[in-house]
Design an enzyme around this catalytic site. Sequence first.
Site, PDB file in Angstrom:
ATOM      1  N   LEU A 217      12.252 -15.934  13.403  1.00 30.31           N
ATOM      2  CA  LEU A 217      11.417 -16.390  12.298  1.00 30.31           C
ATOM      3  C   LEU A 217       9.997 -16.454  12.848  1.00 30.31           C
ATOM      4  CD1 LEU A 217      13.516 -19.312  10.723  1.00 30.31           C
ATOM      5  CD2 LEU A 217      13.225 -16.986   9.861  1.00 30.31           C
ATOM      6  N   ASP A 218       9.023 -16.094  12.038  1.00 29.06           N
ATOM      7  CA  ASP A 218       7.629 -16.178  12.466  1.00 29.06           C
ATOM      8  C   ASP A 218       7.297 -17.619  12.840  1.00 29.06           C
ATOM      9  OD1 ASP A 218       7.406 -13.574  11.632  1.00 29.06           O
ATOM     10  OD2 ASP A 218       6.527 -14.105   9.691  1.00 29.06           O
ATOM     11  N   ARG A 219       6.271 -17.767  13.642  1.00 30.12           N
ATOM     12  CA  ARG A 219       5.857 -19.122  14.036  1.00 30.12           C
ATOM     13  C   ARG A 219       5.657 -20.016  12.804  1.00 30.12           C
ATOM     14  NH1 ARG A 219       0.128 -20.152  16.336  1.00 30.12           N
ATOM     15  NH2 ARG A 219      -0.117 -19.663  14.151  1.00 30.12           N
TER      16      ARG A 219
END
Length: 235
Positions: free
Chosen positions: A101-103
Amino acid sequence: MKLVKHIANLGYGSRKQVTAMFREGRITDADGEVLYADDKPAHEAIRIDGQPLDPPPGLTLLLHKPAGYTCSTKDVGRLIYELLPERFRDRSPLLSPVGRLDRDTSGLLLMTDDGALLHRIVSPKSRLDKVYEAELAQDLRGDEAARFASGTLLLESDDKPLLPAELEVLSPRRARLTLHEGRYHQVRRMFAAVGNHVQALHRCRVGGLELGDLASGQWRQLHEADLKTLFGHDA
Ligand code: URA
């Protein structure tokens, strides 16, 4: 596997450090009897400083990832491993995120040290749904659901169109999107492709698994029954 290596692989220290722990009598059985490095107790019977050992390899977790944490062992800023017991970052085999998952994305993240399971979850053949809720910078126009469902939407720098995806409009600037594949920054790039911008993104479901009452930043170990729920049939 030798006991020293088994315990070192769980992140309790180097083999040298674990050997020293044996010498200091810190490693015992459930009755407090000191164990020696060449003993062969069952994993469940071992105590370190009186505490049961962390789970053996084959560990799979469900983490409710908060926004602001990076899915990496090394990076600037906060890392998902900071949300887990410190030893979990030093396990061998490594406990890895299943897809990323993206930051700035929050929500359901699976982590496992089981390579075969990881591949099975991310494999396009498994076709596990990934469900996201997105908050958008602009009102939806009305044509997005049809474009996402078309199976012809081509994202910039991709050479294959996206598989059909389902969009459910929750409010003018909120939508739930169900994907059946996992490409790099896929949700953000899909909304960019229809002239919008994702301001906040949350993954609420993968396959049959949801976060339930797991609070942001919390995790729990997954067991056989959870994997059945994940795959929607016998795991
Ligand atoms: N799609 C994105 O754009 N970001 C994520 O973190 C996951 C899916």
